[in-house]
Design a protein around this motif. Structure first.
Motif, PDB file in Angstrom:
ATOM      1  N   ALA A  79      54.775  65.896  10.590  1.00  0.00           N
ATOM      2  CA  ALA A  79      55.747  65.242  11.478  1.00  0.00           C
ATOM      3  C   ALA A  79      55.208  63.899  11.969  1.00  0.00           C
ATOM      4  CB  ALA A  79      56.082  66.156  12.652  1.00  0.00           C
ATOM      5  N   LEU A  82      55.773  61.444   9.248  1.00  0.00           N
ATOM      6  CA  LEU A  82      57.205  61.113   9.220  1.00  0.00           C
ATOM      7  C   LEU A  82      57.555  60.136  10.350  1.00  0.00           C
ATOM      8  CD1 LEU A  82      58.537  64.681   8.393  1.00  0.00           C
ATOM      9  CD2 LEU A  82      59.003  62.638   7.032  1.00  0.00           C
ATOM     10  N   ASP A  83      56.972  60.366  11.529  1.00  0.00           N
ATOM     11  CA  ASP A  83      57.214  59.450  12.658  1.00  0.00           C
ATOM     12  C   ASP A  83      56.837  58.014  12.291  1.00  0.00           C
ATOM     13  OD1 ASP A  83      58.064  61.525  14.272  1.00  0.00           O
ATOM     14  OD2 ASP A  83      56.149  61.760  15.308  1.00  0.00           O
ATOM     15  N   ILE A  86      59.384  56.473   9.936  1.00  0.00           N
ATOM     16  CA  ILE A  86      60.637  56.176  10.633  1.00  0.00           C
ATOM     17  C   ILE A  86      60.451  55.000  11.596  1.00  0.00           C
ATOM     18  CG2 ILE A  86      62.338  57.097  12.274  1.00  0.00           C
ATOM     19  CD1 ILE A  86      61.781  59.891  10.870  1.00  0.00           C
ATOM     20  N   PHE A 110      54.454  66.692   0.776  1.00  0.00           N
ATOM     21  CA  PHE A 110      55.531  67.349   1.528  1.00  0.00           C
ATOM     22  C   PHE A 110      56.317  66.322   2.342  1.00  0.00           C
ATOM     23  CE2 PHE A 110      56.970  69.810   5.362  1.00  0.00           C
ATOM     24  CZ  PHE A 110      57.983  70.486   4.713  1.00  0.00           C
ATOM     25  N   CYS A 114      60.370  65.375   1.960  1.00  0.00           N
ATOM     26  CA  CYS A 114      61.332  65.540   3.061  1.00  0.00           C
ATOM     27  C   CYS A 114      61.891  64.234   3.576  1.00  0.00           C
ATOM     28  CB  CYS A 114      60.670  66.224   4.252  1.00  0.00           C
ATOM     29  SG  CYS A 114      60.236  67.905   3.924  1.00  0.00           S
ATOM     30  N   TYR A 115      61.141  63.138   3.445  1.00  0.00           N
ATOM     31  CA  TYR A 115      61.600  61.900   4.070  1.00  0.00           C
ATOM     32  C   TYR A 115      62.848  61.417   3.338  1.00  0.00           C
ATOM     33  CZ  TYR A 115      61.759  57.321   6.221  1.00  0.00           C
ATOM     34  OH  TYR A 115      62.175  56.198   6.907  1.00  0.00           O
ATOM     35  N   GLN A 116      63.937  61.319   4.067  1.00  0.00           N
ATOM     36  CA  GLN A 116      65.212  60.888   3.498  1.00  0.00           C
ATOM     37  C   GLN A 116      65.577  61.713   2.254  1.00  0.00           C
ATOM     38  OE1 GLN A 116      66.104  56.818   3.576  1.00  0.00           O
ATOM     39  NE2 GLN A 116      64.896  56.410   5.385  1.00  0.00           N
TER      40      GLN A 116
END
Lengths: 360, 360
Positions: A79, A82-83, A86, A110, A114-116
């Motif tokens: 996460a 991912l932050d 983004i 992973f 998952c990103y987009q």
């Protein structure tokens, strides 16, 4: 430079193998993304981030450096990455690049999955284990306190750049851990590779470049051929779990803190061979050859710190449990593995009694 | 009972459409999993959990009931559902079942995509929006404070059971939100559907069962045909984002709290039509027909509470930004949408000035 192709139709990709590749712009010529996020760890980044960034040239490059270790392969750290993607408004045409071993590769993969709903992914493996195993085949995942790799995705890389020169800085313990997976390939389907390892283990442990290049190439060949035939583990690919049901349980029972993955696999291979012998499938002399090669590699051959019933409990939560019955990869011979859920329960009990817990 | 098949090779699946289907064992006859986790919310579960569980018969069934609302479609809640699967040792042959609207379906689908790298997934949509749109096509996701659906996966359901009787309990506001997506299908490729909606909107708003069944069937046909031709949105599937770049930005700028997704899409469709008109692509009379149908449906036609520059900023982080240039789905006519990143910047500025912020 050696190039192997993993044949997966529109998702085919090349594996480049050679010394010094991560510092060379040509290695990344096929990479079209202009925005890259490199995920690495505190051990690998100081050694290889600079040459890699030079090779990537004028592309926009961000970095996330995670702490080193399997215990950091968590959803929370995914996460975090991912932050960063983004916050920096990376678009669908970006790429995530993993610089490090299997932990970094699994987590970064992973994130890329998952990103987009999926962006490009590049593996730059810097451990033997990642070069012979985890960087190839598209399995990505993070761990959960309830089990290893329980949260993940199939997401094939666009490119794998295996720089064999990175193995010169690899700690001996990690080199041995990677060799466990090489032994595994021999056991699954290549008795010649297994015999070659019996004769050349000292050269490999001394990091002879030709010997290492040979086993990396052969391992990637075997793994990519199996993955090409069964990308999503609906059949044959399960063979690659040889030793892993035992090994994962050992890792999970020790909270991923005592052993490297490859060390657990080493003990797991010995246990799979012993179990095959206990089932009357494998000649005892061949089981002993397995134990001896694992020992010669300097890997554990049993799970000292976990009592047999605890290990069994952890095996049961393994992903390979189907309809409540534990499936195992067993051996008919060195070089002839198969998947089964048909075996006598007491053979498993005996195997665990012999190989787990303090020696009686 | 109507059955539509989404043709995706080995991942093909049926959509069952009819009144009362969720309470009937036959609807789930194709479902082999013996262990099921139902994800639902506090609004839907009290209404439909009991008949659904009865229909599922003797299978082992667990439930996770989330709070109702788009703001709960988070990675943290997905992790909560994963925790339940793991704590209960659900194996790879389990299934995750979504009972609810798009929020529940997207989140549960993402969980099914990630758990053990993918387990079976069943959609039981109980809102019009989910029945005509989100339950079909395999897009799963959770939101991030930085944008909607930024974390997700493509993961096709094994089965969609659309029980039209659930629409009798749907709040009027949600019914209208679902109709926004139906208008969208007409605008993309079906001028007859659009004209039919112009004539039959009162019947739909009065929940005439035959009218609703007609638009659900037609919407699923259009969407599944597009998805079958372009599963992973590499081309044509992007048409389904008509109105969504504007709509997502409106949702994101209001922190997902002011509008339902379909309401934002309603305003987004009006803006996409106006933008097409500003670009000289769409006849002003057709743009006005779009505005009037959205208005007739009782949906917002502009974004009152967000200033134009703020809306533009939120559009820019949208997933459809490619190489920094915002791609839009525009209209050449009602029933003729296309994707482009070629448009005059001042047309976008004018469109936002007309449709965002307090009326001058």
């Amino acid at each position: 430079m050696d190039t192997l192709n993993v044949e997966l139709g529109t998702r085919s990709y090349p594996i480049l193998i050679g010394a010094g590749l991560l510092g060379v712009a040509d290695s990344f010529a096929a990479l079209r993304a202009g925005h890259l996020l490199i995920v690495s760890n505190t051990t690998v980044a100081p050694l290889y981030m600079r040459p890699l960034r030079t090779a990537l040239g004028s592309r926009r490059v961000l970095e996330v450096i995670l702490p080193d270790g399997e215990e950091h392969k968590t959803l929370a750290n995914a996460a975090r990455v991912l932050d960063v993607l983004i916050a920096n408004r990376f678009a669908r045409d970006c790429a995530v690049l993993a610089l490090g071993g299997g932990v970094v590769g699994d987590l970064a993969g992973f994130v890329a999955a998952c990103y987009q709903r999926g962006v490009a992914f590049v593996q730059v493996p810097t451990t033997l284990l990642a070069q012979v195993d985890s960087s190839v085949g598209g399995k990505t995942a993070v761990n959960h306190p309830g089990g290893k790799n329980l949260i993940g995705a199939f997401h094939q890389p666009h490119l794998v750049v295996s720089d064999t020169a990175t193995l010169t800085t690899l700690p001996a313990r990690e080199l041995r851990a990677g060799l466990a997976e090489v032994i595994k390939y021999g056991l699954i389907c290549d008795p010649e590779l297994f015999a070659w390892l019996e004769g050349n283990m000292p050269a490999l442990l001394a990091r002879d470049p030709a010997a290492l290049a040979h086993v990396i190439r052969r391992s990637c060949q075997i793994k990519s051929a199996i993955v090409a035939r069964d990308e999503r583990e609906e059949g044959e690919r399960a063979l690659l779990n040889l030793g892993h049901t035992f090994g994962h349980a050992a890792e999970s029972a020790t909270a991923y803190r005592e052993w490297l993955h490859g060390e657990a696999v080493g003990a797991g291979l010995v246990m799979a061979a012993a179990m095959s012998r206990e089932c009357g499938l494998l000649d005892p002399a061949q089981a002993e050859r397995v134990r001896r090669l694992v020992e010669l590699t300097g890997l554990p051959t049993r799970v000292q710190s976990v009592a047999p019933p605890v290990l069994l409990e952890h095996m049961r939560i393994d992903k390979k449990v189907l309809e409540g019955r534990l499936r195992l990869v067993l051996l008919k011979a060195i070089g002839a593995a198969f998947v089964t859920s048909e075996y006598p329960g007491d053979a498993l009990t005996r195997t665990l009694a012999q190989h787990a817990g303090a020696v009686a």
